[in-house]
Motif scaffolding. Structure first.
Motif, PDB file in Angstrom:
ATOM      1  N   ALA A  77       0.837  -1.112  -0.129  1.00 60.32           N
ATOM      2  CA  ALA A  77       0.111   0.082  -0.084  1.00 60.32           C
ATOM      3  C   ALA A  77       0.972   1.020   0.140  1.00 60.32           C
ATOM      4  O   ALA A  77       0.740   2.305  -0.537  1.00 60.32           O
ATOM      5  N   ALA A  78       2.151   1.230   0.725  1.00 59.18           N
ATOM      6  CA  ALA A  78       3.051   2.316   0.859  1.00 59.18           C
ATOM      7  C   ALA A  78       3.369   2.649  -0.471  1.00 59.18           C
ATOM      8  O   ALA A  78       4.039   3.855  -0.648  1.00 59.18           O
ATOM      9  N   MET A  79       3.567   1.656  -1.380  1.00 57.40           N
ATOM     10  CA  MET A  79       4.370   1.841  -2.512  1.00 57.40           C
ATOM     11  C   MET A  79       3.234   2.266  -3.606  1.00 57.40           C
ATOM     12  O   MET A  79       3.555   2.272  -4.631  1.00 57.40           O
ATOM     13  N   GLY A  80       1.946   2.132  -3.301  1.00 52.48           N
ATOM     14  CA  GLY A  80       0.950   2.495  -4.306  1.00 52.48           C
ATOM     15  C   GLY A  80       0.880   1.211  -5.236  1.00 52.48           C
ATOM     16  O   GLY A  80       0.562   1.310  -6.576  1.00 52.48           O
ATOM     17  N   ALA A  81       1.306  -0.104  -4.943  1.00 52.05           N
ATOM     18  CA  ALA A  81       1.227  -1.370  -5.523  1.00 52.05           C
ATOM     19  C   ALA A  81       0.046  -1.996  -5.397  1.00 52.05           C
ATOM     20  O   ALA A  81      -0.726  -2.171  -4.473  1.00 52.05           O
ATOM     21  N   HIS A  82      -0.340  -2.514  -6.687  1.00 53.51           N
ATOM     22  CA  HIS A  82      -1.646  -3.603  -6.658  1.00 53.51           C
ATOM     23  C   HIS A  82      -1.060  -4.939  -6.132  1.00 53.51           C
ATOM     24  O   HIS A  82      -0.229  -5.434  -6.746  1.00 53.51           O
ATOM     25  N   PRO A  83      -1.699  -5.569  -5.079  1.00 54.92           N
ATOM     26  CA  PRO A  83      -1.184  -6.764  -4.696  1.00 54.92           C
ATOM     27  C   PRO A  83      -1.346  -7.755  -5.557  1.00 54.92           C
ATOM     28  O   PRO A  83      -2.125  -8.179  -6.341  1.00 54.92           O
ATOM     29  N   LEU A  84      -0.410  -8.985  -5.547  1.00 56.07           N
ATOM     30  CA  LEU A  84      -0.325  -9.845  -6.259  1.00 56.07           C
ATOM     31  C   LEU A  84      -0.454 -11.283  -5.498  1.00 56.07           C
ATOM     32  O   LEU A  84      -1.380 -12.042  -5.537  1.00 56.07           O
ATOM     33  N   ALA A  85       0.809 -11.704  -4.637  1.00 59.35           N
ATOM     34  CA  ALA A  85       0.842 -12.949  -4.128  1.00 59.35           C
ATOM     35  C   ALA A  85       1.864 -12.557  -2.799  1.00 59.35           C
ATOM     36  O   ALA A  85       2.463 -11.711  -2.662  1.00 59.35           O
ATOM     37  N   PHE A  86       2.015 -13.822  -2.265  1.00 59.53           N
ATOM     38  CA  PHE A  86       3.102 -13.810  -0.779  1.00 59.53           C
ATOM     39  C   PHE A  86       3.415 -15.258  -0.771  1.00 59.53           C
ATOM     40  O   PHE A  86       2.765 -16.075  -0.890  1.00 59.53           O
ATOM     41  N   THR A  87       4.657 -15.208  -0.013  1.00 55.89           N
ATOM     42  CA  THR A  87       5.263 -16.460   0.464  1.00 55.89           C
ATOM     43  C   THR A  87       5.214 -16.590   1.962  1.00 55.89           C
ATOM     44  O   THR A  87       5.302 -15.336   2.746  1.00 55.89           O
ATOM     45  N   LEU A  88       5.090 -17.605   2.491  1.00 57.01           N
ATOM     46  CA  LEU A  88       5.366 -17.707   4.184  1.00 57.01           C
ATOM     47  C   LEU A  88       6.341 -18.759   4.445  1.00 57.01           C
ATOM     48  O   LEU A  88       6.398 -20.001   3.976  1.00 57.01           O
ATOM     49  N   ALA A  89       7.256 -18.391   5.119  1.00 54.01           N
ATOM     50  CA  ALA A  89       8.230 -19.214   5.863  1.00 54.01           C
ATOM     51  C   ALA A  89       7.909 -19.309   7.490  1.00 54.01           C
ATOM     52  O   ALA A  89       8.157 -18.196   8.293  1.00 54.01           O
ATOM     53  N   ASN A 108      -5.585 -16.928   5.729  1.00 59.29           N
ATOM     54  CA  ASN A 108      -6.599 -17.115   4.581  1.00 59.29           C
ATOM     55  C   ASN A 108      -7.408 -15.918   4.536  1.00 59.29           C
ATOM     56  O   ASN A 108      -7.775 -15.501   3.452  1.00 59.29           O
ATOM     57  N   LEU A 109      -8.275 -15.376   5.684  1.00 58.23           N
ATOM     58  CA  LEU A 109      -9.121 -14.516   5.851  1.00 58.23           C
ATOM     59  C   LEU A 109      -8.614 -13.043   5.147  1.00 58.23           C
ATOM     60  O   LEU A 109      -9.262 -12.266   4.492  1.00 58.23           O
ATOM     61  N   MET A 110      -7.438 -12.728   5.887  1.00 58.09           N
ATOM     62  CA  MET A 110      -6.686 -11.529   5.428  1.00 58.09           C
ATOM     63  C   MET A 110      -6.417 -11.557   3.834  1.00 58.09           C
ATOM     64  O   MET A 110      -6.209 -10.499   3.176  1.00 58.09           O
ATOM     65  N   ALA A 111      -5.755 -12.687   3.542  1.00 57.83           N
ATOM     66  CA  ALA A 111      -5.379 -12.769   1.972  1.00 57.83           C
ATOM     67  C   ALA A 111      -6.528 -12.512   1.367  1.00 57.83           C
ATOM     68  O   ALA A 111      -6.294 -11.788   0.079  1.00 57.83           O
ATOM     69  N   GLN A 112      -7.745 -13.033   1.559  1.00 57.70           N
ATOM     70  CA  GLN A 112      -8.963 -12.749   0.674  1.00 57.70           C
ATOM     71  C   GLN A 112      -9.310 -11.327   0.798  1.00 57.70           C
ATOM     72  O   GLN A 112      -9.761 -10.619  -0.121  1.00 57.70           O
ATOM     73  N   ARG A 113      -9.192 -10.746   2.072  1.00 52.25           N
ATOM     74  CA  ARG A 113      -9.499  -9.227   2.155  1.00 52.25           C
ATOM     75  C   ARG A 113      -8.512  -8.308   1.186  1.00 52.25           C
ATOM     76  O   ARG A 113      -9.091  -7.510   0.660  1.00 52.25           O
ATOM     77  N   CYS A 114      -7.367  -8.875   1.114  1.00 53.18           N
ATOM     78  CA  CYS A 114      -6.172  -8.031   0.324  1.00 53.18           C
ATOM     79  C   CYS A 114      -6.096  -8.114  -0.998  1.00 53.18           C
ATOM     80  O   CYS A 114      -5.535  -7.587  -1.787  1.00 53.18           O
ATOM     81  N   GLY A 115      -7.059  -9.277  -1.427  1.00 52.23           N
ATOM     82  CA  GLY A 115      -6.691  -9.752  -3.032  1.00 52.23           C
ATOM     83  C   GLY A 115      -5.455 -10.297  -3.259  1.00 52.23           C
ATOM     84  O   GLY A 115      -4.857  -9.960  -4.349  1.00 52.23           O
ATOM     85  N   VAL A 116      -4.758 -11.230  -2.362  1.00 51.48           N
ATOM     86  CA  VAL A 116      -3.238 -11.638  -2.331  1.00 51.48           C
ATOM     87  C   VAL A 116      -3.410 -13.083  -2.334  1.00 51.48           C
ATOM     88  O   VAL A 116      -4.073 -13.497  -1.403  1.00 51.48           O
ATOM     89  N   GLY A 117      -2.362 -13.920  -3.184  1.00 52.19           N
ATOM     90  CA  GLY A 117      -2.633 -15.185  -3.238  1.00 52.19           C
ATOM     91  C   GLY A 117      -1.398 -15.784  -2.400  1.00 52.19           C
ATOM     92  O   GLY A 117      -0.236 -15.366  -2.879  1.00 52.19           O
ATOM     93  N   LEU A 118      -1.386 -16.967  -1.749  1.00 50.86           N
ATOM     94  CA  LEU A 118      -0.371 -17.668  -1.248  1.00 50.86           C
ATOM     95  C   LEU A 118       0.492 -18.270  -2.414  1.00 50.86           C
ATOM     96  O   LEU A 118      -0.347 -19.365  -2.881  1.00 50.86           O
ATOM     97  N   VAL A 119       1.806 -18.289  -2.826  1.00 49.85           N
ATOM     98  CA  VAL A 119       2.299 -19.052  -3.929  1.00 49.85           C
ATOM     99  C   VAL A 119       3.220 -19.896  -3.219  1.00 49.85           C
ATOM    100  O   VAL A 119       4.149 -20.463  -4.247  1.00 49.85           O
TER     101      VAL A 119
END
Length: 321
Positions: A77-89, A108-119
């Motif tokens: 959000a701070a960069m004005g970017a459209h969210p795509l995906a995330f990874t989790l370690a 999962n709930l927050m991912a769906q709110r933000c429109g970002v997918g776990l990859v």
């Protein structure tokens, strides 16, 4: 339960891991593949949360799942970017099925709110910690950065400040409060809402931006340094919630707003002629000061006197006297 079974049972099957816009290949291979439209750049950010440092241990894993992703997506959000995906370690001392299930549900709930997918990601045994890397896209040359603030700009924030810091004594069980006061403060701490839409609206308008994680004064210092300017904050103009004021009082609320951190609200500099259109469109823009020539951050009282505290906010590895 082995590593791959853990991933398959709790994360790969989650709705947020089923692909989506910009995800050409998700979980299951050595790398994920992200597809960017022509003329766009990839925005990448990583956050690590350690038990006992960034969150209380033990805590509700469902709430932790929400929080851990939200604080990472806030950087997009701070960069004005459209969210795509995330990874989790995920590093965890034991395999606790109930804990993992609840954490995955919150994530999962927050991912769906933000429109970002776990990859993808990783799992390992050790002291509990979470490292999330988020990916977004932004048109080339349009990313919001910390380095563009100019003398004459307004200094603004995108919402109320201090709520998460005010909630900390509730989170740690040190104090109690009526639900009308406690609930909004705790919601801000455990489930901050990344200001993705505001970040997009600020493209082409804001001259500099970042999200507030370590405290307003500290994070404004990053903008001041990157932009080689002076930021003046007017204490009387800080936006404070009624819940925070009722819980800690006005003086402590201002301290929380200035130095408490964990707000995940955008702070940005804005040419004055851009303000009216943002307000007319309903964006929660609060002017809290201005940009001048010089360096550093100055806090002013209602009479314009310098009352800048010595300590601005949270820093890892900071030595205490």
């Amino acid at each position: 339960m082995g590593e791959f079974e853990l991933i398959r049972n709790y994360f790969a099957a989650a709705p947020c891991a089923q692909g989506g816009e910009g995800i050409a290949l998700g979980i299951g291979d050595d790398c994920a593949l992200l597809a960017l439209p022509a003329g766009e750049q990839l925005a990448v950010s990583t956050d690590t949360l350690v038990a006992g440092v960034h969150f209380a241990d033990p805590c509700d894993p469902f709430l932790l799942g929400q929080r851990s992703l939200a604080v990472a997506v806030s950087d997009l959000a701070a960069m004005g970017a459209h969210p795509l995906a995330f990874t989790l370690a995920l590093t965890t001392p034991t395999v606790n099925a109930d804990w993992l299930q609840r954490y995955a549900e919150g994530l999962n709930l927050m991912a769906q709110r933000c429109g970002v997918g776990l990859v993808g990601g990783d799992t390992t045994r050790g002291p509990l910690s979470l490292t999330l890397t988020v990916f977004g896209r932004v048109p080339a040359g349009q990313a919001l950065t910390r380095s563009g603030a100019r003398p004459g700009d307004l200094l603004c924030v995108g919402g109320e400040l201090g709520n998460a810091a005010g909630a900390l004594s509730l989170v740690l069980g040190q104090r109690n409060a009526d639900a009308a006061v406690a609930d909004p403060l705790l919601a801000h701490y455990w489930s901050p809402q990344p200001q993705l839409a505001l970040g997009l609206a600020l493209r082409g308008k804001a001259t500099a931006a970042m999200d507030i994680s370590d405290g307003l004064l500290a994070d404004c210092g990053h903008i001041a340094t990157a932009s080689a300017v002076s930021l003046l904050i007017e204490r009387q103009r800080l936006p404070l919630s009624q819940a925070l004021l009722a819980f800690v009082g006005e003086d402590a609320a201002r301290v929380a707003a200035l130095s408490g951190g964990d707000d995940y609200v955008l702070v940005f500099t804005l040419p004055s002629d851009e303000l009216a259109s943002l307000l007319a469109d309903g964006w929660p823009v609060h002017v809290i000061g201005r940009v001048e020539a010089g360096q550093g951050v100055t806090l002013l009282d209602g009479n314009g006197h310098d009352i800048t505290p010595a300590i601005h906010g949270y820093q890892h590895f900071q030595q205490t006297p």
